[in-house]
Design a protein around this motif. Structure first.
Motif, PDB file in Angstrom:
ATOM      1  N   ALA A  52      31.595  37.613  52.836  1.00 19.43           N
ATOM      2  CA  ALA A  52      32.364  36.878  51.833  1.00 19.43           C
ATOM      3  C   ALA A  52      32.985  35.619  52.431  1.00 19.43           C
ATOM      4  CB  ALA A  52      33.454  37.780  51.249  1.00 19.43           C
ATOM      5  N   PHE A  53      33.538  35.722  53.637  1.00 17.92           N
ATOM      6  CA  PHE A  53      34.115  34.549  54.280  1.00 17.92           C
ATOM      7  C   PHE A  53      33.038  33.541  54.664  1.00 17.92           C
ATOM      8  CE2 PHE A  53      37.835  37.409  55.721  1.00 17.92           C
ATOM      9  CZ  PHE A  53      38.513  37.143  54.539  1.00 17.92           C
ATOM     10  N   CYS A  54      31.860  34.043  55.008  1.00 18.48           N
ATOM     11  CA  CYS A  54      30.729  33.163  55.295  1.00 18.48           C
ATOM     12  C   CYS A  54      30.339  32.379  54.042  1.00 18.48           C
ATOM     13  CB  CYS A  54      29.551  33.987  55.798  1.00 18.48           C
ATOM     14  SG  CYS A  54      28.073  33.002  56.185  1.00 18.48           S
ATOM     15  N   MET A  55      30.310  33.051  52.902  1.00 13.85           N
ATOM     16  CA  MET A  55      29.997  32.383  51.642  1.00 13.85           C
ATOM     17  C   MET A  55      31.064  31.338  51.300  1.00 13.85           C
ATOM     18  SD  MET A  55      27.144  33.602  50.418  1.00 13.85           S
ATOM     19  CE  MET A  55      27.202  33.348  48.641  1.00 13.85           C
ATOM     20  N   SER A  56      32.327  31.657  51.558  1.00 20.40           N
ATOM     21  CA  SER A  56      33.398  30.697  51.313  1.00 20.40           C
ATOM     22  C   SER A  56      33.228  29.466  52.202  1.00 20.40           C
ATOM     23  CB  SER A  56      34.762  31.355  51.576  1.00 20.40           C
ATOM     24  OG  SER A  56      35.820  30.457  51.308  1.00 20.40           O
ATOM     25  N   PHE A  57      32.837  29.702  53.441  1.00 21.67           N
ATOM     26  CA  PHE A  57      32.557  28.618  54.388  1.00 21.67           C
ATOM     27  C   PHE A  57      31.443  27.710  53.841  1.00 21.67           C
ATOM     28  CE2 PHE A  57      29.590  27.497  57.899  1.00 21.67           C
ATOM     29  CZ  PHE A  57      30.384  26.579  58.585  1.00 21.67           C
ATOM     30  N   TRP A  58      30.371  28.314  53.347  1.00 15.05           N
ATOM     31  CA  TRP A  58      29.232  27.553  52.830  1.00 15.05           C
ATOM     32  C   TRP A  58      29.620  26.757  51.578  1.00 15.05           C
ATOM     33  CZ3 TRP A  58      24.808  25.506  53.942  1.00 15.05           C
ATOM     34  CH2 TRP A  58      23.938  25.118  52.918  1.00 15.05           C
ATOM     35  N   PHE A  59      30.339  27.395  50.663  1.00 11.37           N
ATOM     36  CA  PHE A  59      30.753  26.690  49.456  1.00 11.37           C
ATOM     37  C   PHE A  59      31.733  25.564  49.779  1.00 11.37           C
ATOM     38  CE2 PHE A  59      29.655  30.753  47.093  1.00 11.37           C
ATOM     39  CZ  PHE A  59      28.547  30.200  46.467  1.00 11.37           C
ATOM     40  N   GLU A  70      33.210  23.214  40.724  1.00  9.47           N
ATOM     41  CA  GLU A  70      32.733  24.586  40.606  1.00  9.47           C
ATOM     42  C   GLU A  70      32.494  25.214  41.978  1.00  9.47           C
ATOM     43  OE1 GLU A  70      28.433  25.128  39.504  1.00  9.47           O
ATOM     44  OE2 GLU A  70      28.679  23.035  38.917  1.00  9.47           O
ATOM     45  N   LEU A  71      32.181  24.406  42.977  1.00 10.84           N
ATOM     46  CA  LEU A  71      31.985  24.929  44.334  1.00 10.84           C
ATOM     47  C   LEU A  71      33.314  25.366  44.937  1.00 10.84           C
ATOM     48  CD1 LEU A  71      29.369  22.323  45.605  1.00 10.84           C
ATOM     49  CD2 LEU A  71      28.960  24.720  45.003  1.00 10.84           C
ATOM     50  N   VAL A  77      36.938  32.222  45.016  1.00 13.17           N
ATOM     51  CA  VAL A  77      36.649  33.576  44.532  1.00 13.17           C
ATOM     52  C   VAL A  77      36.115  34.457  45.653  1.00 13.17           C
ATOM     53  CG1 VAL A  77      35.069  34.903  43.075  1.00 13.17           C
ATOM     54  CG2 VAL A  77      36.317  32.971  42.118  1.00 13.17           C
ATOM     55  N   THR A  78      35.144  33.948  46.423  1.00 10.72           N
ATOM     56  CA  THR A  78      34.566  34.789  47.473  1.00 10.72           C
ATOM     57  C   THR A  78      35.544  34.991  48.624  1.00 10.72           C
ATOM     58  OG1 THR A  78      32.566  35.152  48.803  1.00 10.72           O
ATOM     59  CG2 THR A  78      33.442  32.911  48.744  1.00 10.72           C
ATOM     60  N   ALA A  79      36.418  34.022  48.874  1.00  9.79           N
ATOM     61  CA  ALA A  79      37.452  34.215  49.893  1.00  9.79           C
ATOM     62  C   ALA A  79      38.441  35.295  49.466  1.00  9.79           C
ATOM     63  CB  ALA A  79      38.190  32.903  50.167  1.00  9.79           C
ATOM     64  N   ARG A  80      38.762  35.333  48.168  1.00 11.24           N
ATOM     65  CA  ARG A  80      39.667  36.374  47.667  1.00 11.24           C
ATOM     66  C   ARG A  80      39.050  37.759  47.821  1.00 11.24           C
ATOM     67  NH1 ARG A  80      40.038  34.826  42.675  1.00 11.24           N
ATOM     68  NH2 ARG A  80      41.772  33.400  43.040  1.00 11.24           N
ATOM     69  N   SER A 141      41.805  22.862  51.053  1.00  8.80           N
ATOM     70  CA  SER A 141      41.351  24.249  51.092  1.00  8.80           C
ATOM     71  C   SER A 141      39.967  24.357  51.708  1.00  8.80           C
ATOM     72  CB  SER A 141      41.337  24.838  49.671  1.00  8.80           C
ATOM     73  OG  SER A 141      42.634  24.845  49.117  1.00  8.80           O
ATOM     74  N   ALA A 142      39.088  23.423  51.384  1.00 13.77           N
ATOM     75  CA  ALA A 142      37.740  23.434  51.957  1.00 13.77           C
ATOM     76  C   ALA A 142      37.783  23.235  53.462  1.00 13.77           C
ATOM     77  CB  ALA A 142      36.896  22.343  51.294  1.00 13.77           C
ATOM     78  N   VAL A 143      38.594  22.288  53.909  1.00 12.18           N
ATOM     79  CA  VAL A 143      38.711  22.038  55.360  1.00 12.18           C
ATOM     80  C   VAL A 143      39.293  23.265  56.060  1.00 12.18           C
ATOM     81  CG1 VAL A 143      39.880  20.649  57.113  1.00 12.18           C
ATOM     82  CG2 VAL A 143      38.916  19.542  55.082  1.00 12.18           C
ATOM     83  N   TYR A 144      40.307  23.875  55.459  1.00 14.99           N
ATOM     84  CA  TYR A 144      40.925  25.067  56.056  1.00 14.99           C
ATOM     85  C   TYR A 144      39.925  26.215  56.118  1.00 14.99           C
ATOM     86  CZ  TYR A 144      44.302  28.754  57.022  1.00 14.99           C
ATOM     87  OH  TYR A 144      44.969  29.803  57.608  1.00 14.99           O
ATOM     88  N   SER A 145      39.154  26.411  55.058  1.00 10.03           N
ATOM     89  CA  SER A 145      38.167  27.495  55.031  1.00 10.03           C
ATOM     90  C   SER A 145      37.141  27.328  56.145  1.00 10.03           C
ATOM     91  CB  SER A 145      37.475  27.523  53.666  1.00 10.03           C
ATOM     92  OG  SER A 145      36.471  28.517  53.640  1.00 10.03           O
ATOM     93  N   ILE A 146      36.716  26.102  56.381  1.00 11.25           N
ATOM     94  CA  ILE A 146      35.749  25.839  57.452  1.00 11.25           C
ATOM     95  C   ILE A 146      36.357  26.163  58.809  1.00 11.25           C
ATOM     96  CG2 ILE A 146      34.451  24.012  58.623  1.00 11.25           C
ATOM     97  CD1 ILE A 146      34.177  22.682  55.828  1.00 11.25           C
ATOM     98  N   MET A 147      37.586  25.722  59.041  1.00 11.27           N
ATOM     99  CA  MET A 147      38.261  25.985  60.314  1.00 11.27           C
ATOM    100  C   MET A 147      38.493  27.475  60.509  1.00 11.27           C
ATOM    101  SD  MET A 147      41.025  22.855  60.281  1.00 11.27           S
ATOM    102  CE  MET A 147      41.842  23.456  61.758  1.00 11.27           C
TER     103      MET A 147
END
Length: 222
Positions: A52-59, A70-71, A77-80, A141-147
């Motif tokens: 799920a965290f991998c999917m959040s990273f990709w999105f 939408e991304l 959603v997948t991070a949650r 949020s996107a930058v944080y998810s990647i990190m």
């Protein structure tokens, strides 16, 4: 909606089969005994947590490239879901620790690592709720998810390798040699992995649809 109900039915029947296989079909492990049955639940939820965290990273990467809202929804959603599965992995790990080591918490490197991951992704949602501007919130949020995802392999694989861990990555015999799972145990284990993966995908699809509907009512173009 019909597909949603079909997915729910398949998930229910599949997981019922996992429960039956884990407690009635599969034998207990030679060293861990009845405690070993938790691998059919603890390992799959930990796997879904990573997935799920991998999917959040990709999105999140995809959002930064395209700026499509939408991304961002998909990433959130997948991070949650990953956060919830991370909580389940922590709880099931504590149950195993109590049975195997006599304590729910032993400051084992893997226990500490998954707790840090849990806190990191809780902070992700804290960040989302603290930034009022939608565009800035999605970007940060996107930058944080990647990190956060870049940090995760270090916590999961490197830290337990550097420090001595009681965590049974494989079922170990008394000579310390890797011992393969019994054929029936392997069957139930992979059946469980597939079942939990299907449940995650079903939950993700339903949750993403609901979140997008909510945002559209709020005037978002998703």
């Amino acid at each position: 909606m019909k597909l949603a109900y079909i997915g729910l039915l398949i998930s229910f029947l599949w997981m019922a089969g996992v429960l039956a296989g884990a407690f009635y079909f599969s034998p207990s492990a030679e060293i861990l005994g009845e405690t070993s049955r938790i691998i059919y639940f603890h390992v799959p939820v930990a796997w879904i947590c990573v997935l799920a965290f991998c999917m959040s990273f990709w999105f999140s990467i995809s959002y930064l490239r395209t700026r499509r809202a939408e991304l961002d929804v998909n990433a959130e959603v997948t991070a949650r879901l990953g956060l919830w599965f991370c909580i389940l992995a922590t709880i099931t790990g504590a149950v195993f620790a109590k049975s195997a080591w006599g304590m729910y918490w032993n400051w084992d490197p893997r226990e500490v690592s998954i707790t840090v991951i849990l806190l990191v992704y809780m902070a992700y949602f804290g960040l989302r709720s603290s930034v009022p501007d939608p565009e800035r919130r999605m970007k940060l949020s996107a930058v944080y998810s990647i990190m956060a995802f870049v940090l995760m392999p270090f916590l999961i694989f490197v830290v337990p390798w550097i420090y001595s861990s009681l965590h049974p990555d494989t079922i170990i015999n008394v000579q310390g040699e890797n011992k393969l799972l019994d054929g029936r145990m392997r069957m139930v284990f992979f059946f469980s992995l597939a079942g939990f993966t299907f449940v995650y995908l079903w939950m993700y699809r339903i949750s993403a649809r609901i979140e997008k509907l909510v945002r559209r009512k709020e005037g978002w173009n998703v």
